[in-house]
Write a protein that holds these residues in place. Structure first.
Motif, PDB file in Angstrom:
ATOM      1  N   GLY A  91       0.794  -1.222   0.000  1.00  0.00           N
ATOM      2  CA  GLY A  91       0.000   0.000   0.000  1.00  0.00           C
ATOM      3  C   GLY A  91       0.824   1.269   0.000  1.00  0.00           C
ATOM      4  O   GLY A  91       0.320   2.345   0.325  1.00  0.00           O
ATOM      5  N   LYS A  92       2.106   1.164  -0.388  1.00  0.00           N
ATOM      6  CA  LYS A  92       2.995   2.317  -0.418  1.00  0.00           C
ATOM      7  C   LYS A  92       3.278   2.737  -1.853  1.00  0.00           C
ATOM      8  O   LYS A  92       3.221   1.918  -2.769  1.00  0.00           O
ATOM      9  CB  LYS A  92       4.312   1.992   0.285  1.00  0.00           C
ATOM     10  N   ILE A  93       3.597   4.010  -2.021  1.00  0.00           N
ATOM     11  CA  ILE A  93       3.999   4.504  -3.338  1.00  0.00           C
ATOM     12  C   ILE A  93       5.502   4.288  -3.492  1.00  0.00           C
ATOM     13  O   ILE A  93       6.284   4.748  -2.648  1.00  0.00           O
ATOM     14  CB  ILE A  93       3.668   5.997  -3.503  1.00  0.00           C
ATOM     15  N   PRO A  94       5.934   3.588  -4.547  1.00  0.00           N
ATOM     16  CA  PRO A  94       7.377   3.355  -4.739  1.00  0.00           C
ATOM     17  C   PRO A  94       8.163   4.660  -4.787  1.00  0.00           C
ATOM     18  O   PRO A  94       7.698   5.657  -5.346  1.00  0.00           O
ATOM     19  CB  PRO A  94       7.436   2.617  -6.079  1.00  0.00           C
ATOM     20  N   ASP A  95       9.343   4.637  -4.196  1.00  0.00           N
ATOM     21  CA  ASP A  95      10.171   5.846  -4.164  1.00  0.00           C
ATOM     22  C   ASP A  95      11.633   5.544  -4.480  1.00  0.00           C
ATOM     23  O   ASP A  95      12.535   6.223  -4.010  1.00  0.00           O
ATOM     24  CB  ASP A  95      10.061   6.540  -2.797  1.00  0.00           C
ATOM     25  N   SER A  96      11.859   4.531  -5.297  1.00  0.00           N
ATOM     26  CA  SER A  96      13.228   4.167  -5.668  1.00  0.00           C
ATOM     27  C   SER A  96      13.777   5.120  -6.717  1.00  0.00           C
ATOM     28  O   SER A  96      13.030   5.739  -7.480  1.00  0.00           O
ATOM     29  CB  SER A  96      13.263   2.736  -6.222  1.00  0.00           C
ATOM     30  N   MET A  97      15.090   5.215  -6.769  1.00  0.00           N
ATOM     31  CA  MET A  97      15.740   6.051  -7.770  1.00  0.00           C
ATOM     32  C   MET A  97      15.518   5.474  -9.164  1.00  0.00           C
ATOM     33  O   MET A  97      15.577   4.259  -9.371  1.00  0.00           O
ATOM     34  CB  MET A  97      17.239   6.145  -7.488  1.00  0.00           C
ATOM     35  N   CYS A  98      15.246   6.344 -10.129  1.00  0.00           N
ATOM     36  CA  CYS A  98      15.075   5.923 -11.516  1.00  0.00           C
ATOM     37  C   CYS A  98      16.300   5.134 -11.974  1.00  0.00           C
ATOM     38  O   CYS A  98      17.437   5.527 -11.701  1.00  0.00           O
ATOM     39  CB  CYS A  98      14.885   7.161 -12.397  1.00  0.00           C
ATOM     40  N   PRO A  99      16.100   4.028 -12.677  1.00  0.00           N
ATOM     41  CA  PRO A  99      17.238   3.221 -13.119  1.00  0.00           C
ATOM     42  C   PRO A  99      18.160   3.920 -14.109  1.00  0.00           C
ATOM     43  O   PRO A  99      19.288   3.469 -14.332  1.00  0.00           O
ATOM     44  CB  PRO A  99      16.583   1.993 -13.770  1.00  0.00           C
TER      45      PRO A  99
END
Length: 200
Positions: A91-99
């Motif tokens: 239920g979280k919005i992803p916040d990873s760095m763009c590849p």
């Protein structure tokens, strides 16, 4: 509409991108907005993309890279998608760095997609049903406009830019425009999926 060749479509897309940047920069100049030394990075924002033409243009850039460089991006994309699916399941919005981010800079800057170019400043979109959707911009734009009369806040009108993008999508796909599945992918998914398959 007569179908555009890929190269003709890409030339028109780059012109549209240039016009987007010009409008973005004009609003930045009025606001005093700059990304330089920003304490946050919008490349961790979770964006979905929706056009075959931008997907294909991204892959034109990826195909021009040395194989080892593209392999790095593909490995990052795998990690991004895996983590993103886990976060969405929680239920979280992803916040990873763009590849495609290399030490704070876009490794595919010329081929970056529309939302990557438009995110940040206040903008609005008038939908086909006449409803107006307003976006307040990134945290910095919100700080710069806090307390201002809405009439004094500059906005980018995305409506004509989106209409041009839709027209380009139609020209790029031709008769397949209404028969191909809708695109709803993040950038990492576009990388892992390979170039778009345009057979209806």
């Amino acid at each position: 509409m007569k179908r555009l060749t890929s190269q003709a479509a890409f030339r028109k897309l780059e012109k549209l991108y240039a016009d987007m940047v010009a409008e973005y920069d004009a609003v930045c100049a009025v606001l005093g907005h700059t990304c330089k030394d920003c304490s946050q990075n919008c490349c961790t924002s979770y964006f979905q993309h929706h056009t075959y033409i931008e997907w294909a243009f991204l892959w034109e850039g990826l195909n021009a890279l040395p194989q080892d460089k593209r392999a790095v991006y593909e490995e990052r994309a795998k990690a991004y998608v895996k983590k993103g699916k886990a976060m969405l399941a929680d239920g979280k919005i992803p916040d990873s760095m763009c590849p495609l981010n290399d030490d704070g800079l876009c490794g595919m800057y010329r081929h970056r997609l529309m939302i990557c170019r438009m995110h940040g400043v206040p903008n609005f979109l008038v939908r086909p049903d006449g409803r107006r959707t307003v976006f307040s911009g990134c945290w910095l734009s919100q700080e710069l406009t806090r307390g201002k009369d809405p009439k004094d806040i500059p906005y980018v009108d995305r409506t004509p830019l989106y209409r041009r993008l839709v027209a380009l999508e139609q020209g790029f796909l031709g008769t397949r425009f209404r028969t191909l599945p809708k695109v709803d992918l993040n950038l990492a998914e576009m990388i892992l999926a390979g170039p778009p398959q345009l057979r209806a």
